[in-house]
Scaffold this motif. Structure first.
Motif, PDB file in Angstrom:
ATOM      1  N   TYR A 126       0.843  -1.184   0.000  1.00  0.00           N
ATOM      2  CA  TYR A 126       0.000   0.000   0.000  1.00  0.00           C
ATOM      3  C   TYR A 126       0.884   1.241   0.000  1.00  0.00           C
ATOM      4  CZ  TYR A 126      -3.549   3.369   1.300  1.00  0.00           C
ATOM      5  OH  TYR A 126      -4.391   4.445   1.314  1.00  0.00           O
ATOM      6  N   VAL A 127       0.553   2.186  -0.840  1.00  0.00           N
ATOM      7  CA  VAL A 127       1.301   3.436  -0.923  1.00  0.00           C
ATOM      8  C   VAL A 127       0.408   4.553  -0.378  1.00  0.00           C
ATOM      9  CG1 VAL A 127       2.444   5.054  -2.470  1.00  0.00           C
ATOM     10  CG2 VAL A 127       2.544   2.604  -2.943  1.00  0.00           C
TER      11      VAL A 127
ATOM     12  N   GLN B  47      -1.649  13.325   1.534  1.00  0.00           N
ATOM     13  CA  GLN B  47      -2.539  13.722   2.625  1.00  0.00           C
ATOM     14  C   GLN B  47      -2.436  12.726   3.785  1.00  0.00           C
ATOM     15  OE1 GLN B  47      -6.669  13.900   1.555  1.00  0.00           O
ATOM     16  NE2 GLN B  47      -7.208  15.162   3.311  1.00  0.00           N
ATOM     17  N   GLU B  48      -2.383  11.434   3.474  1.00  0.00           N
ATOM     18  CA  GLU B  48      -2.244  10.426   4.525  1.00  0.00           C
ATOM     19  C   GLU B  48      -0.896  10.545   5.235  1.00  0.00           C
ATOM     20  OE1 GLU B  48      -4.857   6.657   2.959  1.00  0.00           O
ATOM     21  OE2 GLU B  48      -2.940   7.065   1.977  1.00  0.00           O
TER      22      GLU B  48
ATOM     23  N   ARG C 278       2.264  12.220  10.020  1.00  0.00           N
ATOM     24  CA  ARG C 278       3.297  13.063  10.644  1.00  0.00           C
ATOM     25  C   ARG C 278       2.713  13.919  11.755  1.00  0.00           C
ATOM     26  NH1 ARG C 278       5.109  13.561   5.267  1.00  0.00           N
ATOM     27  NH2 ARG C 278       4.000  15.533   5.052  1.00  0.00           N
ATOM     28  N   VAL C 279       1.517  14.460  11.544  1.00  0.00           N
ATOM     29  CA  VAL C 279       0.860  15.282  12.564  1.00  0.00           C
ATOM     30  C   VAL C 279       0.542  14.435  13.795  1.00  0.00           C
ATOM     31  CG1 VAL C 279      -1.280  16.521  13.090  1.00  0.00           C
ATOM     32  CG2 VAL C 279      -0.054  17.008  10.977  1.00  0.00           C
ATOM     33  N   GLU C 280       0.047  13.223  13.576  1.00  0.00           N
ATOM     34  CA  GLU C 280      -0.272  12.340  14.697  1.00  0.00           C
ATOM     35  C   GLU C 280       0.996  11.961  15.466  1.00  0.00           C
ATOM     36  OE1 GLU C 280      -2.463   9.068  13.114  1.00  0.00           O
ATOM     37  OE2 GLU C 280      -4.242  10.278  12.724  1.00  0.00           O
TER      38      GLU C 280
END
Length: 113
Positions: free
Chosen positions: A38-39, A43-44, A49-51
């Motif tokens: 899975y790539v 946005q994901e 990174r924010v999490e």
């Protein structure tokens, strides 16, 4: 009819054999990801990174409050073992305060950036 069957077949990511796009594994090589890994989209990746930054902030703020509470309890205690126990007690209070504080910081972080 042959074209619709062709659309459902994909090449296995590992061995190249044509298999169904809904197959759980390749019958030839046994790959559990026959379509490929899975790539993540941009946005994901940004969300991940924010999490991760939120998790680090939570740990840092909690440990800082716990450490400050421990130091305060140790300094303000009467001395000896009572100061150590006071340090642990205030350290626990610091941890209890640190978790909600970090949560509030994480919720309002966009206001300060």
């Amino acid at each position: 009819m042959n074209k619709s069957l062709r659309r459902e077949l994909v090449a296995c990511h590992d061995c190249g054999q044509e298999i169904s796009s809904s197959a759980a594994s390749c019958p030839r090589c046994g790959s559990t990801e026959p379509i490929g890994p899975y790539v993540h989209s941009r946005q994901e990746l940004r969300k991940l990174r924010v999490e991760a930054a939120n998790d680090r902030r939570l740990v840092i703020v909690t440990l800082a409050c716990c450490g400050l509470g421990f130091v305060y309890g140790g300094v303000m205690g009467p001395g000896g073992a009572a100061s150590i126990w006071g340090g642990f007690a205030y350290g626990f209070v610091g941890a209890v305060i640190g978790v909600p504080a970090a949560f509030i910081i994480n919720l309002t972080r966009h206001l300060f950036e």
